[in-house]
Design a protein around this motif. Structure first.
Motif, PDB file in Angstrom:
ATOM      1  N   GLN A  20       0.839  -1.197   0.000  1.00  0.00           N
ATOM      2  CA  GLN A  20       0.000   0.000   0.000  1.00  0.00           C
ATOM      3  C   GLN A  20       0.878   1.253   0.000  1.00  0.00           C
ATOM      4  O   GLN A  20       0.617   2.200  -0.742  1.00  0.00           O
ATOM      5  CB  GLN A  20      -0.942   0.012   1.209  1.00  0.00           C
ATOM      6  CG  GLN A  20      -1.901   1.187   1.232  1.00  0.00           C
ATOM      7  CD  GLN A  20      -2.861   1.176   0.059  1.00  0.00           C
ATOM      8  OE1 GLN A  20      -3.316   0.127  -0.378  1.00  0.00           O
ATOM      9  NE2 GLN A  20      -3.158   2.342  -0.469  1.00  0.00           N
ATOM     10  N   GLN A  22       3.918   1.472  -1.204  1.00  0.00           N
ATOM     11  CA  GLN A  22       4.514   1.544  -2.544  1.00  0.00           C
ATOM     12  C   GLN A  22       3.544   2.177  -3.537  1.00  0.00           C
ATOM     13  O   GLN A  22       3.926   3.047  -4.322  1.00  0.00           O
ATOM     14  CB  GLN A  22       4.894   0.149  -3.053  1.00  0.00           C
ATOM     15  CG  GLN A  22       6.151  -0.423  -2.486  1.00  0.00           C
ATOM     16  CD  GLN A  22       6.431  -1.808  -3.077  1.00  0.00           C
ATOM     17  OE1 GLN A  22       5.553  -2.464  -3.647  1.00  0.00           O
ATOM     18  NE2 GLN A  22       7.678  -2.258  -2.920  1.00  0.00           N
ATOM     19  N   ILE A  23       2.309   1.726  -3.493  1.00  0.00           N
ATOM     20  CA  ILE A  23       1.286   2.248  -4.416  1.00  0.00           C
ATOM     21  C   ILE A  23       1.066   3.739  -4.177  1.00  0.00           C
ATOM     22  O   ILE A  23       1.005   4.526  -5.129  1.00  0.00           O
ATOM     23  CB  ILE A  23      -0.034   1.461  -4.279  1.00  0.00           C
ATOM     24  CG1 ILE A  23       0.161   0.040  -4.801  1.00  0.00           C
ATOM     25  CG2 ILE A  23      -1.184   2.175  -5.005  1.00  0.00           C
ATOM     26  CD1 ILE A  23      -0.992  -0.905  -4.504  1.00  0.00           C
ATOM     27  N   GLU A  24       0.964   4.139  -2.922  1.00  0.00           N
ATOM     28  CA  GLU A  24       0.770   5.563  -2.598  1.00  0.00           C
ATOM     29  C   GLU A  24       1.952   6.401  -3.074  1.00  0.00           C
ATOM     30  O   GLU A  24       1.777   7.494  -3.614  1.00  0.00           O
ATOM     31  CB  GLU A  24       0.549   5.734  -1.090  1.00  0.00           C
ATOM     32  CG  GLU A  24      -0.792   5.227  -0.629  1.00  0.00           C
ATOM     33  CD  GLU A  24      -0.910   5.166   0.893  1.00  0.00           C
ATOM     34  OE1 GLU A  24       0.043   5.573   1.613  1.00  0.00           O
ATOM     35  OE2 GLU A  24      -1.967   4.701   1.357  1.00  0.00           O
ATOM     36  N   GLN A  25       3.173   5.889  -2.903  1.00  0.00           N
ATOM     37  CA  GLN A  25       4.355   6.610  -3.356  1.00  0.00           C
ATOM     38  C   GLN A  25       4.369   6.728  -4.881  1.00  0.00           C
ATOM     39  O   GLN A  25       4.672   7.793  -5.425  1.00  0.00           O
ATOM     40  CB  GLN A  25       5.634   5.920  -2.874  1.00  0.00           C
ATOM     41  CG  GLN A  25       6.887   6.666  -3.285  1.00  0.00           C
ATOM     42  CD  GLN A  25       8.153   5.993  -2.790  1.00  0.00           C
ATOM     43  OE1 GLN A  25       8.119   4.897  -2.257  1.00  0.00           O
ATOM     44  NE2 GLN A  25       9.279   6.664  -2.979  1.00  0.00           N
ATOM     45  N   GLU A  26       4.023   5.659  -5.588  1.00  0.00           N
ATOM     46  CA  GLU A  26       3.948   5.706  -7.054  1.00  0.00           C
ATOM     47  C   GLU A  26       2.908   6.720  -7.518  1.00  0.00           C
ATOM     48  O   GLU A  26       3.140   7.466  -8.468  1.00  0.00           O
ATOM     49  CB  GLU A  26       3.626   4.314  -7.614  1.00  0.00           C
ATOM     50  CG  GLU A  26       4.778   3.338  -7.504  1.00  0.00           C
ATOM     51  CD  GLU A  26       4.385   1.898  -7.843  1.00  0.00           C
ATOM     52  OE1 GLU A  26       3.224   1.668  -8.235  1.00  0.00           O
ATOM     53  OE2 GLU A  26       5.246   1.017  -7.696  1.00  0.00           O
ATOM     54  N   GLU A  27       1.766   6.766  -6.843  1.00  0.00           N
ATOM     55  CA  GLU A  27       0.717   7.721  -7.206  1.00  0.00           C
ATOM     56  C   GLU A  27       1.187   9.160  -6.983  1.00  0.00           C
ATOM     57  O   GLU A  27       0.926  10.040  -7.787  1.00  0.00           O
ATOM     58  CB  GLU A  27      -0.565   7.445  -6.422  1.00  0.00           C
ATOM     59  CG  GLU A  27      -1.290   6.201  -6.887  1.00  0.00           C
ATOM     60  CD  GLU A  27      -2.468   5.817  -5.998  1.00  0.00           C
ATOM     61  OE1 GLU A  27      -2.640   6.419  -4.903  1.00  0.00           O
ATOM     62  OE2 GLU A  27      -3.219   4.905  -6.400  1.00  0.00           O
ATOM     63  N   ARG A  28       1.894   9.393  -5.867  1.00  0.00           N
ATOM     64  CA  ARG A  28       2.445  10.735  -5.593  1.00  0.00           C
ATOM     65  C   ARG A  28       3.441  11.145  -6.670  1.00  0.00           C
ATOM     66  O   ARG A  28       3.431  12.274  -7.158  1.00  0.00           O
ATOM     67  CB  ARG A  28       3.125  10.777  -4.215  1.00  0.00           C
ATOM     68  CG  ARG A  28       2.215  11.127  -3.064  1.00  0.00           C
ATOM     69  CD  ARG A  28       2.986  11.481  -1.796  1.00  0.00           C
ATOM     70  NE  ARG A  28       3.987  10.498  -1.401  1.00  0.00           N
ATOM     71  CZ  ARG A  28       3.752   9.398  -0.701  1.00  0.00           C
ATOM     72  NH1 ARG A  28       2.534   9.119  -0.308  1.00  0.00           N
ATOM     73  NH2 ARG A  28       4.727   8.574  -0.386  1.00  0.00           N
ATOM     74  N   GLU A  30       3.616  10.023  -9.775  1.00  0.00           N
ATOM     75  CA  GLU A  30       2.889  10.267 -11.024  1.00  0.00           C
ATOM     76  C   GLU A  30       2.245  11.651 -11.014  1.00  0.00           C
ATOM     77  O   GLU A  30       2.293  12.372 -12.003  1.00  0.00           O
ATOM     78  CB  GLU A  30       1.805   9.204 -11.240  1.00  0.00           C
ATOM     79  CG  GLU A  30       2.324   7.914 -11.788  1.00  0.00           C
ATOM     80  CD  GLU A  30       1.205   6.898 -12.021  1.00  0.00           C
ATOM     81  OE1 GLU A  30       0.028   7.300 -12.121  1.00  0.00           O
ATOM     82  OE2 GLU A  30       1.528   5.704 -12.104  1.00  0.00           O
ATOM     83  N   LYS A  31       1.657  12.002  -9.878  1.00  0.00           N
ATOM     84  CA  LYS A  31       1.010  13.316  -9.757  1.00  0.00           C
ATOM     85  C   LYS A  31       2.050  14.433  -9.875  1.00  0.00           C
ATOM     86  O   LYS A  31       1.823  15.436 -10.553  1.00  0.00           O
ATOM     87  CB  LYS A  31       0.259  13.424  -8.433  1.00  0.00           C
ATOM     88  CG  LYS A  31      -0.566  14.678  -8.306  1.00  0.00           C
ATOM     89  CD  LYS A  31      -1.373  14.702  -7.045  1.00  0.00           C
ATOM     90  CE  LYS A  31      -2.167  16.000  -6.988  1.00  0.00           C
ATOM     91  NZ  LYS A  31      -2.967  16.107  -5.795  1.00  0.00           N
ATOM     92  N   TRP A  34       3.068  14.742 -13.461  1.00  0.00           N
ATOM     93  CA  TRP A  34       1.993  15.390 -14.226  1.00  0.00           C
ATOM     94  C   TRP A  34       2.036  16.903 -14.001  1.00  0.00           C
ATOM     95  O   TRP A  34       1.929  17.676 -14.946  1.00  0.00           O
ATOM     96  CB  TRP A  34       0.648  14.798 -13.822  1.00  0.00           C
ATOM     97  CG  TRP A  34      -0.516  15.499 -14.442  1.00  0.00           C
ATOM     98  CD1 TRP A  34      -1.420  16.298 -13.809  1.00  0.00           C
ATOM     99  CD2 TRP A  34      -0.906  15.488 -15.810  1.00  0.00           C
ATOM    100  NE1 TRP A  34      -2.338  16.781 -14.700  1.00  0.00           N
ATOM    101  CE2 TRP A  34      -2.039  16.293 -15.945  1.00  0.00           C
ATOM    102  CE3 TRP A  34      -0.394  14.872 -16.941  1.00  0.00           C
ATOM    103  CZ2 TRP A  34      -2.682  16.502 -17.151  1.00  0.00           C
ATOM    104  CZ3 TRP A  34      -1.044  15.089 -18.143  1.00  0.00           C
ATOM    105  CH2 TRP A  34      -2.160  15.893 -18.241  1.00  0.00           C
TER     106      TRP A  34
END
Length: 177
Positions: A20, A22-28, A30-31, A34
């Motif tokens: 979880q 890891q996923i949150e860090q990847e999303e951050r 990506e944002k 962007w």
């Protein structure tokens, strides 16, 4: 990698909590990427292959309207070189007949300036990535289209027409200083 409730000695497994994070860090990340790309001074740049300037000159001489449509597609394509619009949009944009637009699109397709994909009754126009590209050149292998969609006011229902603002593409000429 395996995700499980409890960590163990298996180096290929992680806990749900670790995954979880890891996923949150990847999303951050990506944002952040962007947001950086939106602020980039290069976001409105298009890359052109110099080897195709002769082909561009040929197109300009052969069919000025096909050339103008090609440039319109380049100007409006997304990061995957795609744009969705009807032939009515192109008719209205260039103030020409449907037959003229059809001939120009046919020429662009036959000479491989563009590819045309179908999405229901809509056309997805994809500019040949060997001629022009609208990103760093790493996205063109994907068959994903986040196409810019250009609508024609005249094709909309009356209830929708009241909600949209029409902006016509204008040619801008810069005087040399």
């Amino acid at each position: 990698m395996r995700v499980q409730k409890n960590g163990n000695l298996d180096p290929n497994s992680i806990t749900f909590e670790e995954r979880q994070k890891q996923i949150e860090q990847e999303e951050r990340m990506e944002k952040e990427d962007w947001e950086k790309s939106k602020k980039s001074p290069f976001k409105n740049f298009v890359q052109m292959n110099k080897d195709y300037y002769k082909a561009e000159d040929w197109l300009m001489a052969k069919s000025p309207i096909a050339y103008r449509i090609f440039k319109f597609l380049i100007n409006n394509m997304d990061g995957y070189n795609a744009v969705v619009c009807s032939q009515t949009v192109l008719q209205e944009q260039f103030d020409v007949s449907r037959v003229t637009v059809s001939r120009a699109i046919k020429l662009l397709k036959e000479k491989k300036y563009i590819d045309i994909f179908k999405s229901g009754t809509s056309n997805v126009y994809a500019v040949n990535k060997q001629i022009a590209w609208n990103s760093w050149g790493s996205n063109y292998r994907y068959a994903k289209f986040e196409a810019n969609i250009i609508l024609s006011e005249s094709e909309q229902e009356e209830s929708v027409k009241a909600k949209i603002r029409t902006v016509k593409h204008k040619e801008i000429i810069l005087d040399e200083e």
